[in-house]
Design an enzyme around this catalytic site. Structure first.
Site, mmCIF file in Angstrom:
data_model
loop_
_atom_site.group_PDB
_atom_site.id
_atom_site.type_symbol
_atom_site.label_atom_id
_atom_site.label_comp_id
_atom_site.label_asym_id
_atom_site.label_seq_id
_atom_site.Cartn_x
_atom_site.Cartn_y
_atom_site.Cartn_z
ATOM 1 N N ARG A 56 0.841 -1.198 0.000
ATOM 2 C CA ARG A 56 0.000 0.000 0.000
ATOM 3 C C ARG A 56 0.876 1.248 0.000
ATOM 4 O O ARG A 56 1.808 1.367 0.786
ATOM 5 C CB ARG A 56 -0.911 0.017 1.233
ATOM 6 C CG ARG A 56 -1.769 1.278 1.314
ATOM 7 C CD ARG A 56 -2.588 1.286 2.583
ATOM 8 N NE ARG A 56 -3.656 0.332 2.536
ATOM 9 C CZ ARG A 56 -4.824 0.539 1.934
ATOM 10 N NH1 ARG A 56 -5.046 1.668 1.304
ATOM 11 N NH2 ARG A 56 -5.761 -0.380 1.942
ATOM 12 N N SER A 70 -12.194 5.663 15.993
ATOM 13 C CA SER A 70 -12.730 4.375 16.440
ATOM 14 C C SER A 70 -11.801 3.722 17.452
ATOM 15 O O SER A 70 -12.250 3.173 18.472
ATOM 16 C CB SER A 70 -12.925 3.445 15.234
ATOM 17 O OG SER A 70 -13.303 2.151 15.643
ATOM 18 N N GLY A 95 -1.196 -4.496 8.710
ATOM 19 C CA GLY A 95 -1.943 -3.662 9.658
ATOM 20 C C GLY A 95 -1.403 -2.248 9.760
ATOM 21 O O GLY A 95 -1.516 -1.611 10.815
ATOM 22 N N GLU A 96 -0.841 -1.714 8.652
ATOM 23 C CA GLU A 96 -0.220 -0.392 8.740
ATOM 24 C C GLU A 96 -1.237 0.710 9.014
ATOM 25 O O GLU A 96 -0.924 1.692 9.689
ATOM 26 C CB GLU A 96 0.570 -0.074 7.464
ATOM 27 C CG GLU A 96 1.346 1.223 7.571
ATOM 28 C CD GLU A 96 2.420 1.377 6.507
ATOM 29 O OE1 GLU A 96 2.947 2.492 6.371
ATOM 30 O OE2 GLU A 96 2.720 0.399 5.815
ATOM 31 N N GLU A 129 -1.539 -11.009 2.849
ATOM 32 C CA GLU A 129 -2.409 -10.425 3.863
ATOM 33 C C GLU A 129 -3.133 -9.201 3.315
ATOM 34 O O GLU A 129 -4.338 -9.028 3.489
ATOM 35 C CB GLU A 129 -1.580 -10.026 5.096
ATOM 36 C CG GLU A 129 -2.347 -9.280 6.170
ATOM 37 C CD GLU A 129 -3.051 -10.195 7.150
ATOM 38 O OE1 GLU A 129 -3.809 -9.682 7.977
ATOM 39 O OE2 GLU A 129 -2.843 -11.415 7.054
ATOM 40 N N ASN A 130 -2.409 -8.352 2.621
ATOM 41 C CA ASN A 130 -3.009 -7.125 2.106
ATOM 42 C C ASN A 130 -3.974 -7.392 0.963
ATOM 43 O O ASN A 130 -5.019 -6.749 0.857
ATOM 44 C CB ASN A 130 -1.917 -6.148 1.665
ATOM 45 C CG ASN A 130 -1.356 -5.356 2.826
ATOM 46 O OD1 ASN A 130 -1.920 -4.360 3.231
ATOM 47 N ND2 ASN A 130 -0.263 -5.826 3.399
ATOM 48 N N ARG A 133 -7.172 -8.707 2.774
ATOM 49 C CA ARG A 133 -7.885 -7.979 3.826
ATOM 50 C C ARG A 133 -7.938 -6.463 3.651
ATOM 51 O O ARG A 133 -8.804 -5.810 4.193
ATOM 52 C CB ARG A 133 -7.240 -8.281 5.185
ATOM 53 C CG ARG A 133 -7.263 -9.765 5.532
ATOM 54 C CD ARG A 133 -6.701 -10.001 6.913
ATOM 55 N NE ARG A 133 -6.641 -11.413 7.233
ATOM 56 C CZ ARG A 133 -6.209 -11.915 8.374
ATOM 57 N NH1 ARG A 133 -5.794 -11.105 9.331
ATOM 58 N NH2 ARG A 133 -6.183 -13.211 8.583
#
Length: 301
Positions: A56, A70, A95-96, A129-130, A133
């Site tokens: 990303r 949140s 999870g960046e 993963e990216n 998700r």
């Protein structure tokens, strides 16, 4: 609530274990490694560095602030994943967005899954993963697939198994990388969709791709309208892309088309550009028909 408290306490206990230099865990075979790997651990945010393999490249500031809000209210619900580099030093695997949002909130620690892997495994984990998700744009997904091919040496069949996608789906994403960079940027910025991109791939010439791309933007064409435009272009092999506005054909062309049509016994067409240049199109139905047209042309020499 008691379970959540116990889970958080466990994370803090493991965090203390990881800060003990006498029990530094360097591999899965080390003592206490089974207590850490696969479990949620509260890690100091300052001990985590960004993953250079992160596919990303664009992070929407507004959605990042929404996520931060949140997290401020509910905490980090889904832990990030990191790999251990050295004593009390970790590198982000996935999870960046959660990591960045947690820093915006000012958190000192963040829940994390710890993996002990090498660089290649970390890259594959991050990319897969990216792809699965994260809300990546189509070009970022395509680039992730391409990196799995180039750097991990995965085949499309192997990627299909890793990410749970059909090979045809993976192939469609990879084909987007053949588009002109301007169109790729437009797709990343949301000016056109993946559907538009898939239609434009059928145009091989880059300049013609851009001509149609400009038509899409200026006329707000839908995917179906774009597909029809591309289909018409391919049927006529026309350099000048037709617009929604009707253009006036000069009388000399109208007269010439009729005369040529009668001479060649074919539905002759002419495409005229704004600069006055044009293209004469004489269709043929078979090899014999093509030979007939050649013979007629030679007769005029």
């Amino acid at each position: 609530m008691a379970k959540a408290t116990k889970k958080q306490a466990l994370g803090r206990g493991l965090s203390a274990l990881l800060k003990d230099p006498d029990n530094d865990i360097k591999s899965a075979a080390d003592k206490n490694a089974d207590k850490v790997v696969g479990n949620i651990v509260e890690l100091d945010i300052k001990s985590i560095e960004v993953n250079p393999f992160q596919p990303r490249t664009n992070f929407n500031e507004e959605t990042l602030r929404e996520l931060a809000s949140s997290i401020r209210e509910l905490g980090v619900i889904q832990p990030i994943t990191v790999r251990k580099l050295e004593f009390n030093k970790y590198q982000l695997v996935s999870g960046e967005r959660r990591f960045r949002a947690s820093k915006l909130v000012g958190l000192d620690t963040i829940p994390a899954y710890i993996r002990i892997t090498n660089d290649q495994e970390s890259l594959e984990m991050a990319l897969v993963e990216n792809i699965q998700r994260q809300d990546l744009d189509p070009i970022e997904i395509a680039l992730s697939y391409q990196r799995l091919i180039d750097e991990i040496k995965l085949t499309q069949e192997q990627m299909s198994e890793r990410v749970g996608k059909k090979r045809s789906t993976i192939a469609n994403y990879l084909r987007l990388l053949k588009l002109d960079p301007i169109i790729q940027t437009g797709m990343r910025d949301g000016f056109v969709s993946m559907g538009h991109g898939r239609a434009l791939i059928n145009i091989e010439d880059a300049s013609d791709q851009l001509d149609i791309y400009q038509k899409i933007i200026s006329n707000s064409l839908s995917v179906r309208e774009t597909e029809n435009l591309v289909r018409k272009y391919k049927e006529t092999s026309n350099v000048e892309i037709p617009s929604k506005e009707e253009e006036t054909t000069p009388k000399f062309i109208k007269k010439g088309i009729k005369e040529l049509g009668e001479y060649f016994s074919a539905d002759v067409d002419v495409k005229l550009a704004k600069n006055g240049k044009g293209k004469l199109i004489i269709p043929f139905n078979s090899e014999n028909d093509f030979a007939r047209l050649k013979k007629l042309m030679k007769r005029e020499k």
